[in-house]
Design a protein around this motif. Structure first.
Motif, mmCIF file in Angstrom:
data_model
loop_
_atom_site.group_PDB
_atom_site.id
_atom_site.type_symbol
_atom_site.label_atom_id
_atom_site.label_comp_id
_atom_site.label_asym_id
_atom_site.label_seq_id
_atom_site.Cartn_x
_atom_site.Cartn_y
_atom_site.Cartn_z
ATOM 1 N N THR A 44 0.852 -1.178 0.000
ATOM 2 C CA THR A 44 0.000 0.000 0.000
ATOM 3 C C THR A 44 0.892 1.233 0.000
ATOM 4 O O THR A 44 1.991 1.221 0.564
ATOM 5 C CB THR A 44 -0.924 0.047 1.230
ATOM 6 N N SER A 48 0.813 5.414 0.775
ATOM 7 C CA SER A 48 0.044 6.446 1.461
ATOM 8 C C SER A 48 0.818 7.747 1.538
ATOM 9 O O SER A 48 2.054 7.752 1.566
ATOM 10 C CB SER A 48 -0.295 6.012 2.888
ATOM 11 N N LEU A 83 -4.522 6.953 2.227
ATOM 12 C CA LEU A 83 -4.212 5.908 1.249
ATOM 13 C C LEU A 83 -4.271 6.464 -0.170
ATOM 14 O O LEU A 83 -5.231 7.154 -0.526
ATOM 15 C CB LEU A 83 -5.193 4.741 1.403
#
Length: 113
Positions: A41, A43, A47
Motif C-alpha cells: 500500500t 500512502s 491511502l
C-alpha cells in the motif's frame, strides 16, 4: 514470486509511485496465510493506492480514484465503483509513466486537500 513481467512491473510502478512525492510511504498490509507478504500500500496523508499481483495482471487500486481527473484514461477497471478506480496492467501493456506519475501526484494533492 518468480522474476517475470509481473514482478518487473511491480518494481517499476513502485519506483514511479515513491518518486512522485518524497512523503509517500509504502507499507505491507492485510497479511494472511494465503498472502504472507501482504498487499503493498502507498500512502501520503491517506491511502493513495494498493498494488496486487494476479496470474494475468498487476492491479493498482486507487482509494479515491473516482475523485481524480484522468485525462489520459489510465483507469481501466472498477470504472463504475462509487469511490475507487483501478488500473490493470497486462503483460504487453505500455504504461504512460508521465501520466501515471501525474495521477499519483493528483491523488496526493487530494489527500492533502
Amino acid at each position: 514470486m518468480a522474476e517475470d513481467w509481473r514482478s518487473e512491473t511491480v518494481d517499476r510502478v513502485r519506483q514511479l509511485i515513491l518518486g512522485a512525492d518524497p512523503d509517500i510511504v509504502e507499507e505491507a498490509k492485510w497479511r494472511k496465510a494465503s498472502n504472507p507478504d501482504g498487499v503493498p500500500t502507498f500512502s501520503c496523508d491517506g491511502l493513495i493506492c494498493t498494488v496486487e499481483t494476479y496470474k494475468d495482471k498487476v492491479k493498482l487500486t486507487f482509494a479515491k480514484g473516482a475523485s481524480l481527473e484522468d485525462p489520459d484514461s489510465l483507469f481501466n477497471a472498477s470504472l463504475d465503483a462509487g469511490t475507487r478506480r483501478g488500473l490493470d496492467i497486462f503483460a504487453d501493456d505500455e504504461l504512460d509513466e508521465e501520466a501515471f506519475v501525474e495521477l499519483i501526484r493528483e491523488a496526493v494533492a487530494l489527500n492533502r486537500a
